[in-house]
Design a protein around this motif. Structure first.
Motif, PDB file in Angstrom:
ATOM      1  N   GLY A 136     -27.422   4.124  -2.207  1.00  0.00           N
ATOM      2  CA  GLY A 136     -27.343   3.966  -0.628  1.00  0.00           C
ATOM      3  C   GLY A 136     -27.219   2.862   0.031  1.00  0.00           C
ATOM      4  N   LYS A 137     -26.978   1.734  -0.900  1.00  0.00           N
ATOM      5  CA  LYS A 137     -26.826   0.582  -0.182  1.00  0.00           C
ATOM      6  C   LYS A 137     -25.603  -0.092  -0.693  1.00  0.00           C
ATOM      7  N   ALA A 138     -25.093  -0.872   0.372  1.00  0.00           N
ATOM      8  CA  ALA A 138     -23.644  -1.534   0.123  1.00  0.00           C
ATOM      9  C   ALA A 138     -23.773  -2.888  -0.587  1.00  0.00           C
ATOM     10  N   TRP A 139     -23.277  -3.195  -1.705  1.00  0.00           N
ATOM     11  CA  TRP A 139     -23.254  -4.366  -2.163  1.00  0.00           C
ATOM     12  C   TRP A 139     -21.900  -5.427  -2.252  1.00  0.00           C
ATOM     13  N   ALA A 140     -20.853  -4.742  -1.430  1.00  0.00           N
ATOM     14  CA  ALA A 140     -19.609  -5.268  -1.475  1.00  0.00           C
ATOM     15  C   ALA A 140     -18.794  -4.672  -0.229  1.00  0.00           C
ATOM     16  N   LEU A 141     -17.830  -5.134  -0.024  1.00  0.00           N
ATOM     17  CA  LEU A 141     -16.882  -4.562   1.019  1.00  0.00           C
ATOM     18  C   LEU A 141     -15.487  -4.458   0.267  1.00  0.00           C
ATOM     19  N   PRO A 142     -14.951  -3.224   0.274  1.00  0.00           N
ATOM     20  CA  PRO A 142     -13.544  -2.813  -0.537  1.00  0.00           C
ATOM     21  C   PRO A 142     -12.492  -3.870   0.228  1.00  0.00           C
ATOM     22  N   MET A 143     -11.690  -4.486  -0.433  1.00  0.00           N
ATOM     23  CA  MET A 143     -10.407  -5.055  -0.030  1.00  0.00           C
ATOM     24  C   MET A 143      -9.404  -4.188  -0.002  1.00  0.00           C
ATOM     25  N   ASP A 144      -8.972  -3.450  -1.323  1.00  0.00           N
ATOM     26  CA  ASP A 144      -7.733  -2.960  -1.298  1.00  0.00           C
ATOM     27  C   ASP A 144      -8.084  -1.523  -2.240  1.00  0.00           C
ATOM     28  N   ALA A 145      -7.147  -0.852  -2.232  1.00  0.00           N
ATOM     29  CA  ALA A 145      -7.085   0.578  -3.295  1.00  0.00           C
ATOM     30  C   ALA A 145      -5.893   0.369  -3.983  1.00  0.00           C
ATOM     31  N   ALA A 146      -5.942   1.034  -5.287  1.00  0.00           N
ATOM     32  CA  ALA A 146      -4.933   0.748  -6.253  1.00  0.00           C
ATOM     33  C   ALA A 146      -4.247   1.832  -6.672  1.00  0.00           C
ATOM     34  N   PRO A 147      -3.597   2.795  -5.956  1.00  0.00           N
ATOM     35  CA  PRO A 147      -2.828   4.018  -6.387  1.00  0.00           C
ATOM     36  C   PRO A 147      -1.666   3.770  -7.525  1.00  0.00           C
ATOM     37  N   GLN A 148      -1.699   4.474  -8.585  1.00  0.00           N
ATOM     38  CA  GLN A 148      -0.808   4.370  -9.660  1.00  0.00           C
ATOM     39  C   GLN A 148       0.752   4.621  -9.110  1.00  0.00           C
ATOM     40  N   VAL A 149       1.755   4.189  -9.664  1.00  0.00           N
ATOM     41  CA  VAL A 149       2.945   4.382  -9.447  1.00  0.00           C
ATOM     42  C   VAL A 149       3.774   4.133 -10.706  1.00  0.00           C
ATOM     43  N   PHE A 150       5.046   4.401 -10.670  1.00  0.00           N
ATOM     44  CA  PHE A 150       6.092   3.915 -12.086  1.00  0.00           C
ATOM     45  C   PHE A 150       7.159   3.134 -11.623  1.00  0.00           C
ATOM     46  N   PHE A 151       7.314   1.992 -12.084  1.00  0.00           N
ATOM     47  CA  PHE A 151       8.430   1.117 -11.894  1.00  0.00           C
ATOM     48  C   PHE A 151       9.428   1.435 -12.781  1.00  0.00           C
ATOM     49  N   TYR A 152      10.768   1.408 -12.171  1.00  0.00           N
ATOM     50  CA  TYR A 152      11.788   1.684 -13.197  1.00  0.00           C
ATOM     51  C   TYR A 152      13.178   1.037 -12.797  1.00  0.00           C
ATOM     52  N   ARG A 153      14.074   0.607 -13.746  1.00  0.00           N
ATOM     53  CA  ARG A 153      15.085   0.124 -13.561  1.00  0.00           C
ATOM     54  C   ARG A 153      16.278   1.087 -13.058  1.00  0.00           C
ATOM     55  N   LYS A 154      16.279   1.093 -11.471  1.00  0.00           N
ATOM     56  CA  LYS A 154      17.178   2.134 -11.153  1.00  0.00           C
ATOM     57  C   LYS A 154      18.738   1.979 -11.797  1.00  0.00           C
ATOM     58  N   ASP A 155      18.932   0.752 -11.626  1.00  0.00           N
ATOM     59  CA  ASP A 155      20.533   0.672 -12.065  1.00  0.00           C
ATOM     60  C   ASP A 155      20.837   1.225 -13.642  1.00  0.00           C
TER      61      ASP A 155
END
Length: 435
Positions: A136-155
């Motif tokens: 119930g106590k805060a020990w930090a502040l979140p900076m970011d979230a990190a959702p998953q994705v897939f990078f690909y060579r479109k060409d």
């Protein structure tokens, strides 16, 4: 995300995990010397941080940040921080990823900043803020979230008539087509040194490595969803459908450059990494949702918080610095305008600022922040990080390194980590529920 889970929040109330962190009073807060601004020391490694610090120092007269870039946590940063805490010379502000936060609270390395951040708590989605709350106590502040994705060579995908995979079955089929198109090329990489990827993939599949049962920790690293993920990736490795290379290594980057690596299973922050490392391939890359098991879903791969060290003699100023670093438009503009970061703000109201500040021309002008937002909404509920993640991830890394030689398998790594983690938690005097 729509998560109703309490995450870590509330799970540890009354448990001995917090005993070390709750026993001392906050030190006095000295002001800066007469005529001089107060100085807040800050250790971190996130891309674009130097630019954020420069922006802060230009716009603030009463407080200045002294920034030291240290190796990423698993590359030595966490060990450096732990040693500094023990030696009594820790920085005022420290970058800590979500998985390791409970560990540093357990060590007594961070201080409770609940009262000082109460005014900004409502800016964060409850599901995200729960990841920095213990007991119930805060020990930090979140900076970011990190959702998953897939990078690909479109060409290359288009040239070889390979469809972007939507499911993991599609991904394997696409991997076979990539190998058939060019025997030296592969769709992605298995990292033998990065257990965080396996954790995120298990999270996505519905695994739950940690939870509580009464006053005891429940450890299920080798649960069925996680085993399914491990067996799937073991099959890809066994059939030589992936490259096996250390994460972010010279050989990994070289494989992108010689067109033998056509994809990357990562998270939003990888967009800045790819853009920064492979500028010559601008316009050739695109980003897609992470392949799924039949229903759109995501886990979180990384994510950063900023905590104030227990021994900080400038805690009040440090908290104000953390609020600005995580929650101001100026900070996010500076971070993403650097061109090296594609961070996704934990505060939803700042996502438009991020989208505007990041130059997405490397991805053909794709609206990548809209994609990140969609992935973020599908993060699976109920994930909790355990109280010994530094040790758990070390065990994982050691065991994963033996997969390519055949000494173990990826499912076997889960069993190894399960046994070692239960032993570690018990050794800390914490209860573990019977499996």
């Amino acid at each position: 995300m729509g998560r109703k889970s309490a995450g870590i929040a509330g799970l540890l109330a009354g448990m001995s995990l917090l005993a070390a962190a709750c026993g001392s009073t906050e030190p006095a807060q000295p002001a800066g010397e007469a005529g001089k601004p107060a100085q807040v020391t800050f250790w971190g490694w996130a891309k674009g941080t130097q630019q954020v610090v420069d922006a802060f120092n230009k716009s603030h007269k009463d407080v200045q940040i002294k920034y030291e870039e240290i190796p990423s946590g698993n590359a030595g940063g966490y060990a450096k921080f732990s040693n500094a805490v023990k030696a009594g010379n820790a920085p005022d502000v420290m970058s800590v990823e979500y998985p390791q936060l409970p560990d540093f609270v357990n060590q007594g390395a961070l201080q409770d900043i609940s009262a000082d951040v109460a005014d900004v708590k409502s800016k964060y989605p409850a599901e995200v803020f729960s990841l920095v709350e213990l007991g119930g106590k805060a020990w930090a502040l979140p900076m970011d979230a990190a959702p998953q994705v897939f990078f690909y060579r479109k060409d290359l995908f288009e040239k070889n008539k390979i469809e972007v995979p939507k499911t993991w079955d599609d991904f394997r089929a696409a991997a076979e087509k990539v190998k058939k198109a060019d025997g030296k090329s592969r769709i992605a990489t298995f990292f033998p040194d990065d257990p965080s990827v396996l954790a995120a993939l298990s999270w996505q599949a519905g695994g739950k490595w940690f939870g509580t049962e009464g006053d005891a920790w429940k450890v299920t690293i080798n649960d069925e969803p996680s085993k399914k993920v491990a067996e799937y990736w073991q099959g890809l490795v066994k059939d030589d459908l992936l490259k096996v290379q250390p994460s972010f290594s010279q050989e990994w980057n070289a494989a992108f450059e010689d067109d033998t690596l056509w994809g990357y299973v990562g998270a939003n922050w990888g967009a800045g990494v790819m853009k920064g490392n492979h500028a010559g391939q601008s316009g050739k890359w695109a980003i897609a949702p992470i392949p799924n098991w039949g229903t759109p879903a995501s886990g979180m791969l990384g994510g950063t918080t900023f905590g104030v060290s227990k021994g900080s003699k400038n805690a009040k100023a440090a908290v104000e610095v953390v609020k600005w670093l995580t929650g101001s438009e100026e900070a996010w503009t500076a971070r993403l305008s650097s061109g090296t970061s594609s961070g996704f703000p934990a505060i939803a109201d700042l996502v438009p600022v991020a989208a505007k500040s990041f130059d997405a021309s490397f991805y053909g002008g794709q609206d990548i922040y809209a994609l990140f937002s969609e992935s973020y909404k599908t993060v699976q509920p109920g994930w909790t990080w355990g109280p010994s993640m530094v040790q758990t991830l070390t065990t994982f890394k050691d065991a994963l390194g033996k997969v390519s030689s055949g000494e173990t398998t990826i499912p076997g790594v889960l069993d190894t980590a399960q046994t070692a983690t239960v032993g570690e938690i018990k050794s800390r005097g914490l209860n573990v529920a019977q499996q």
